[in-house]
Design a protein around this motif. Structure first.
Motif, mmCIF file in Angstrom:
data_model
loop_
_atom_site.group_PDB
_atom_site.id
_atom_site.type_symbol
_atom_site.label_atom_id
_atom_site.label_comp_id
_atom_site.label_asym_id
_atom_site.label_seq_id
_atom_site.Cartn_x
_atom_site.Cartn_y
_atom_site.Cartn_z
ATOM 1 N N TYR A 182 0.807 -1.224 0.000
ATOM 2 C CA TYR A 182 0.000 0.000 0.000
ATOM 3 C C TYR A 182 0.835 1.266 0.000
ATOM 4 C CZ TYR A 182 1.203 -1.235 4.801
ATOM 5 O OH TYR A 182 1.896 -1.641 5.908
ATOM 6 N N ARG B 98 1.989 0.266 13.825
ATOM 7 C CA ARG B 98 0.637 -0.127 13.403
ATOM 8 C C ARG B 98 0.618 -1.594 12.986
ATOM 9 N NH1 ARG B 98 -2.044 4.476 9.521
ATOM 10 N NH2 ARG B 98 -2.288 6.135 11.047
ATOM 11 N N GLU C 152 -1.637 -2.573 11.075
ATOM 12 C CA GLU C 152 -2.195 -2.339 9.721
ATOM 13 C C GLU C 152 -3.496 -3.101 9.492
ATOM 14 O OE1 GLU C 152 -0.691 0.093 8.646
ATOM 15 O OE2 GLU C 152 1.448 -0.076 9.050
ATOM 16 N N PRO D 125 -7.859 6.571 7.115
ATOM 17 C CA PRO D 125 -8.314 5.955 5.870
ATOM 18 C C PRO D 125 -7.155 5.479 5.002
ATOM 19 C CG PRO D 125 -8.493 8.353 5.752
ATOM 20 C CD PRO D 125 -8.124 8.020 7.174
ATOM 21 N N ILE E 276 -5.539 5.341 1.516
ATOM 22 C CA ILE E 276 -5.634 6.170 0.311
ATOM 23 C C ILE E 276 -4.707 5.580 -0.741
ATOM 24 C CG2 ILE E 276 -5.279 8.492 -0.627
ATOM 25 C CD1 ILE E 276 -5.873 9.503 2.258
#
Ligand code: 5AD
Ligand code: FES
Length: 368
Positions: A66, A160, A162, A233, A235
């Protein structure tokens, strides 16, 4: 069925119940968000704490599907800000009464990097008289390195997860020894054991992600008994493998709404933790972070990376504040926060009220 009036006193949250909270829309959603804001103020008051964010390098050894600064992306300028500039940014944070700093970069494990970090941490402590709190967000490391950095002055760590769903984790990361779900979990446990205030988080609106996944993410945070959370969010970035799923994603506006729902729900599930208003919210809505502060977030991370480098730390597209200098961000944020009916806890560390020191960890000097 969610009864908004019950949320204040509710003790147990099931996956199904949370999933329903996350999927709310329209009037009922508005009521839940309002209730979360009121609950937050009752629990933690109106104070918002600043963490000056320095994204000091985009060199990265990982290849998350990502992320815009992944190793295999050849289409970016790599940079590494020198120590003097990092110390100057720390000085700026201190002088402008930010309580804390976050040092973040791409992930590296070589000793040149890890030793440099320890030295920088000691340097920052020294020039700020131990008054600036330091959070680091430097990925997966060994217990020894985490310990060395803790002893050098870092007291909070952000890593994180994730996604806490192993199957989904491997849809957004390569499945190899460099990207291992279990390793990440182990790191989170190690950080807690060592005495860090430990933060985690997830991305919201990933391809293949459902409300159930997200509800489980919140329960994961609760079970891990985490002290801080940063989530925002997803993106899509055109230079990453996940871009090909663009058409299957929730519309940006929905990703934004569910992100706020996540913050509100988490505030009810974990009333005393620190929750950050993630910068990615602002990539969708110019008032995104301020909206998050009104529904349960209490931490904001103004970017104090020297402006020339900001354009190259594009984890995702439309990243905000890549043109502004740190001074502009401080002024702009101050006005925005006051407009949202919140106050800034200047010069305060703003530690997570949830944090309980393990018995073996000595107190830190300079704690406010
Ligand atoms: N969209 C949103 N957040 C992202 N991150 C990385 N790439 C993206 C993206 N495309 C987040 C990850 C990481 C943090 C530093 O930035 O959650 O942990
Ligand atoms: Fe950066 Fe407003 S927050 S310019």
């Amino acid at each position: 069925m969610i009864e908004i009036e019950d949320l204040h006193n509710k003790q147990t949250f099931t996956k199904e119940y949370i999933a329903e909270m996350l999927s709310l829309s329209g009037e009922k959603r508005k009521m839940m968000l309002k209730e979360a804001g009121e609950f937050h103020v009752k629990q933690l008051g109106k104070k918002v704490f600043f963490r000056g964010l320095i994204e000091f390098s985009n060199y990265c050894t990982k290849d998350c599907y990502y992320c815009g600064i992944r190793k295999d992306n050849r289409d970016i300028n790599r940079y590494d800000i020198d120590d003097e500039a990092i110390l100057n940014a720390a000085r700026f944070a201190h002088e402008n009464r930010y309580g804390s700093l976050v040092l973040q970069s791409g992930e590296r494990n070589d000793s040149m990097f890890t030793e440099r970090i320890a030295k920088l941490l000691r340097g920052i402590k020294k020039i700020t008289n131990g008054e600036l709190g330091i959070t680091i967000s430097l990925g997966e490391q060994t217990r020894e390195i985490y310990k060395e950095w803790f002893e050098a002055g870092a007291h909070r760590y952000l890593l994180r997860i994730e996604s806490s769903d192993e199957e989904l984790y491997y849809k957004i990361h390569p499945r190899d020894e460099k990207h291992n779900f279990q390793t990440r979990l182990n790191c989170l446990h190690t950080l807690k054991e060592l005495g860090y205030q430990t933060g985690t988080g997830v991305m919201i609106g990933l391809p293949f992600q459902t409300y159930e996944h997200l509800a489980n993410d919140l329960l994961f945070m609760k079970e891990l008994d985490i002290d801080m959370v940063g989530m925002g969010p997803f993106i899509e970035h055109h230079d990453t493998p996940l871009y090909k799923f663009k058409e299957q994603l929730w519309p940006l506006q929905r990703r934004f709404e569910v992100s706020l729902n996540m913050i509100a729900a988490l505030r009810f599930v974990m009333p005393d933790i620190n929750i950050a208003a993630a910068t990615a919210l602002q990539a969708i809505d110019p008032m995104g972070r301020e909206k998050a502060l009104q529904v349960g977030a209490n931490i904001i991370m103004p970017n104090i990376t020297p402006t020339v480098n900001r354009k190259n730390y594009l984890l995702y597209e439309n990243k905000p504040c890549t043109d502004e200098g740190a001074d502009d961000c401080t002024n702009c944020l101050k006005i925005r926060i006051e407009m949202s009916g919140r106050e800034i806890g200047f010069s305060e560390w703003g530690d997570s009220k949830h944090y309980k020191k393990p018995l073996s960890i000595p107190p830190k000097v300079g704690r406010k």
